[in-house]
Design a protein around this motif. Structure first.
Motif, PDB file in Angstrom:
ATOM      1  N   SER A   1       0.379  -1.516  -0.217  1.00 33.38           N
ATOM      2  CA  SER A   1      -0.618  -0.147   0.354  1.00 33.38           C
ATOM      3  C   SER A   1       0.775   1.434   0.324  1.00 33.38           C
ATOM      4  O   SER A   1       0.920   2.452   0.596  1.00 33.38           O
ATOM      5  N   PRO A   2       1.579   1.115  -1.129  1.00 35.12           N
ATOM      6  CA  PRO A   2       2.489   2.606  -0.724  1.00 35.12           C
ATOM      7  C   PRO A   2       2.151   3.507  -1.156  1.00 35.12           C
ATOM      8  O   PRO A   2       1.160   3.589  -2.274  1.00 35.12           O
ATOM      9  N   SER A   3       2.419   4.721  -0.805  1.00 25.22           N
ATOM     10  CA  SER A   3       1.799   5.766  -0.810  1.00 25.22           C
ATOM     11  C   SER A   3       3.014   7.060  -2.366  1.00 25.22           C
ATOM     12  O   SER A   3       3.106   8.025  -1.799  1.00 25.22           O
TER      13      SER A   3
ATOM     14  N   TYR B   1      -4.899   4.862  -8.154  1.00 22.38           N
ATOM     15  CA  TYR B   1      -4.409   4.957  -9.998  1.00 22.38           C
ATOM     16  C   TYR B   1      -2.778   4.696 -10.424  1.00 22.38           C
ATOM     17  O   TYR B   1      -2.094   5.460 -11.059  1.00 22.38           O
ATOM     18  N   TYR B   2      -2.318   3.320  -9.693  1.00 21.23           N
ATOM     19  CA  TYR B   2      -1.148   3.382  -9.760  1.00 21.23           C
ATOM     20  C   TYR B   2      -0.080   2.162 -11.163  1.00 21.23           C
ATOM     21  O   TYR B   2       0.742   2.311 -11.352  1.00 21.23           O
ATOM     22  N   ILE B   3      -1.610   1.877 -11.893  1.00 20.82           N
ATOM     23  CA  ILE B   3      -1.053   1.544 -12.863  1.00 20.82           C
ATOM     24  C   ILE B   3      -0.124   1.012 -13.833  1.00 20.82           C
ATOM     25  O   ILE B   3       0.964   0.672 -14.326  1.00 20.82           O
TER      26      ILE B   3
ATOM     27  N   GLU C   1      -3.388  -6.027  -6.819  1.00 20.72           N
ATOM     28  CA  GLU C   1      -4.713  -5.344  -6.627  1.00 20.72           C
ATOM     29  C   GLU C   1      -5.351  -6.550  -5.726  1.00 20.72           C
ATOM     30  O   GLU C   1      -6.171  -8.303  -6.097  1.00 20.72           O
ATOM     31  N   VAL C   2      -5.446  -5.821  -4.544  1.00 26.60           N
ATOM     32  CA  VAL C   2      -5.875  -6.775  -3.596  1.00 26.60           C
ATOM     33  C   VAL C   2      -7.463  -6.732  -3.204  1.00 26.60           C
ATOM     34  O   VAL C   2      -7.886  -5.358  -2.637  1.00 26.60           O
ATOM     35  N   PRO C   3      -8.407  -7.811  -4.053  1.00 27.44           N
ATOM     36  CA  PRO C   3      -9.449  -7.359  -3.691  1.00 27.44           C
ATOM     37  C   PRO C   3     -10.381  -7.269  -2.031  1.00 27.44           C
ATOM     38  O   PRO C   3      -9.679  -7.864  -1.582  1.00 27.44           O
ATOM     39  N   ASP C   4     -10.840  -5.513  -1.649  1.00 29.96           N
ATOM     40  CA  ASP C   4     -11.396  -5.464  -0.513  1.00 29.96           C
ATOM     41  C   ASP C   4     -10.643  -5.234   0.698  1.00 29.96           C
ATOM     42  O   ASP C   4     -10.360  -4.490   1.865  1.00 29.96           O
ATOM     43  N   GLY C   5      -9.216  -5.050  -0.088  1.00 31.43           N
ATOM     44  CA  GLY C   5      -8.097  -4.785   0.858  1.00 31.43           C
ATOM     45  C   GLY C   5      -8.095  -3.260   1.442  1.00 31.43           C
ATOM     46  O   GLY C   5      -7.923  -2.773   0.431  1.00 31.43           O
ATOM     47  N   THR C   6      -7.619  -3.453   2.842  1.00 30.97           N
ATOM     48  CA  THR C   6      -7.357  -1.971   3.487  1.00 30.97           C
ATOM     49  C   THR C   6      -6.025  -1.752   3.628  1.00 30.97           C
ATOM     50  O   THR C   6      -4.988  -1.842   3.599  1.00 30.97           O
ATOM     51  N   HIS C   7      -5.845  -1.052   4.208  1.00 31.74           N
ATOM     52  CA  HIS C   7      -4.998   0.126   4.649  1.00 31.74           C
ATOM     53  C   HIS C   7      -4.285  -0.040   5.866  1.00 31.74           C
ATOM     54  O   HIS C   7      -4.363   0.740   6.766  1.00 31.74           O
ATOM     55  N   THR C   8      -4.497  -1.386   6.508  1.00 30.98           N
ATOM     56  CA  THR C   8      -4.264  -1.391   7.671  1.00 30.98           C
ATOM     57  C   THR C   8      -3.035  -2.806   7.834  1.00 30.98           C
ATOM     58  O   THR C   8      -2.752  -3.744   7.009  1.00 30.98           O
ATOM     59  N   TYR C   9      -2.897  -2.940   9.161  1.00 25.67           N
ATOM     60  CA  TYR C   9      -2.222  -4.322   9.515  1.00 25.67           C
ATOM     61  C   TYR C   9      -2.125  -5.718   9.030  1.00 25.67           C
ATOM     62  O   TYR C   9      -1.362  -6.386   8.134  1.00 25.67           O
ATOM     63  N   ASN C  10      -3.823  -5.854   9.482  1.00 29.09           N
ATOM     64  CA  ASN C  10      -3.748  -7.245   9.100  1.00 29.09           C
ATOM     65  C   ASN C  10      -3.501  -7.765   7.512  1.00 29.09           C
ATOM     66  O   ASN C  10      -3.418  -8.974   7.335  1.00 29.09           O
ATOM     67  N   SER C  11      -4.397  -6.198   6.525  1.00 30.74           N
ATOM     68  CA  SER C  11      -4.381  -6.790   5.418  1.00 30.74           C
ATOM     69  C   SER C  11      -2.908  -6.684   4.910  1.00 30.74           C
ATOM     70  O   SER C  11      -2.741  -7.918   4.215  1.00 30.74           O
TER      71      SER C  11
ATOM     72  N   PHE D   1       4.919  -4.692  -5.642  1.00 25.85           N
ATOM     73  CA  PHE D   1       4.135  -3.917  -4.714  1.00 25.85           C
ATOM     74  C   PHE D   1       2.356  -3.966  -4.933  1.00 25.85           C
ATOM     75  O   PHE D   1       2.325  -4.550  -5.715  1.00 25.85           O
ATOM     76  N   ASP D   2       1.430  -3.774  -3.775  1.00 24.57           N
ATOM     77  CA  ASP D   2       0.373  -4.149  -3.835  1.00 24.57           C
ATOM     78  C   ASP D   2      -0.421  -2.812  -3.383  1.00 24.57           C
ATOM     79  O   ASP D   2       0.106  -1.823  -3.051  1.00 24.57           O
ATOM     80  N   LEU D   3      -1.916  -3.069  -3.446  1.00 20.45           N
ATOM     81  CA  LEU D   3      -3.178  -1.897  -2.727  1.00 20.45           C
ATOM     82  C   LEU D   3      -4.182  -2.531  -3.005  1.00 20.45           C
ATOM     83  O   LEU D   3      -4.826  -3.856  -3.806  1.00 20.45           O
TER      84      LEU D   3
END
Length: 342
Positions: A169-171, A204-206, A227-237, A195-197
């Protein structure tokens, strides 16, 4: 008495006779009172062997129970053979996340010292770790999430210190996506880049995929985007997809494709209220269980119905329904779609 002697023998055999630790360990270090580190060594660590080593930013979160909780994850991944043994070095941020991790001035005032931090990693932290642990200096990685992921990509492209980058989830949005528009190209040795998101935080990092693949260092290494379906900006994800990146890094990755799934995504824009991004996400699963997205590396066409579809899987339908065919090598997959409802 015999039981006590037996366990004493086991302990001695692990720590003295073979120079090994029976259990995985996380040990704290202070590098010249400048940087705090937590260093993970796997079960059975043997100083006579060489291990891949990966450096994580935001080190205070890596082994914390309210953070990544990475020790238990690593122990499990290694025990089940999902990844090979690895040393993980968690570099604490020292309450200077923005200063250390943002290599460009953002819209808010930030005194940047990312270049200084990268230099300290190369000249102080890496030599410190490698003088105390048995590492394979040809298999160094750097990783991080959010701002730490931005820095990892920037640092990996800015020198030959690391052979692998993992950015969760890079900025990449900092200063109008400058790392995508003008990525550093200062290395001349192979680099593998992950890298993932998550779609719940999507940006839009494509275009960065093609930019990476055009670099000589990446051509001789490899690039992966998930590209993670329903992935969030969290430690667990982030922890959920840690194993995929570490499979590639530690050498348990089998690139043979087991299957390709097509996921229809209706992604709300994070910056434009009411806008929906419609995408077909082609997700590869390999024989080793690693998952990543094909995105621009696949071919898309509308095989039934009317509309348009872009090279990265974005679509808009003019008919009520349509069928989209996705081709990658010998793999052909189809999916029936309707427009997302705004």
């Amino acid at each position: 008495m015999r039981v006590i002697c037996y366990w004493l023998f086991v302990i001695l055999s692990c720590t003295i006779a073979y120079g090994q630790n029976c259990d995985s360990m996380v040990k704290y270090h202070s590098v010249y009172d400048l940087y705090d580190l937590d260093v993970y060594t796997p079960k059975g660590y043997d100083p006579n062997k060489s291990y891949p080593v990966i450096y994580f930013n935001d080190g205070e979160t890596i082994f914390a129970s309210q953070g990544w909780n990475m020790k238990s994850i690593l122990d499990s991944l290694i025990t089940y053979g999902t990844i090979n043994d690895v040393i993980v070095v968690a570099i604490h941020s020292g309450n200077e996340r923005n200063k250390r991790y943002i290599p460009y001035l953002a819209s808010h005032p930030v005194k940047n010292n990312a270049e200084e931090y990268a230099t300290k990693i190369n000249e102080l932290i890496v030599p410190y770790v490698e003088s105390r642990y048995s590492v394979d200096d040809c298999k160094r990685g750097i990783a991080g999430a959010s701002f730490g992921g931005l820095f990892s990509t920037w640092a990996g492209l800015s020198s030959n210190t690391f052979s692998f980058v993992a950015s969760f989830s890079p900025s990449y949005w900092v200063r109008d996506y400058e790392i995508i528009r003008k990525p550093p190209q200062k290395r001349d040795t192979p680099l593998t880049h992950w890298f993932d998101l998550g779609t719940a935080e999507w940006n839009y990092y494509i275009p960065f995929i093609a930019k990476l693949d055009s670099m000589e260092a990446i051509k001789s290494g490899a690039s992966y985007y998930y590209e993670v379906p329903d992935g969030t900006h969290t430690y667990n994800s982030w922890a959920d997809r840690l194993g995929y990146a570490l499979q590639i890094f530690t050498g348990t990755f089998d690139s043979t494709i087991k299957d390709i799934d097509l996921v229809n995504e209706c992604i709300p824009s994070q910056s434009m209220p009411g806008r929906i991004f419609q995408r077909v996400n082609a997700i590869v699963t390999t024989n080793s269980g690693t998952r990543y997205s094909l995105s621009t590396k696949a071919d898309y066409r509308i095989s039934k119905g009317k509309g348009t579809i872009e090279k990265d899987g974005r679509y808009f339908l003019e008919s009520k329904t349509a069928e989209i065919t996705v081709t990658y090598g010998n793999y052909v997959r189809k999916i029936s779609l309707t427009n997302c409802i705004n």
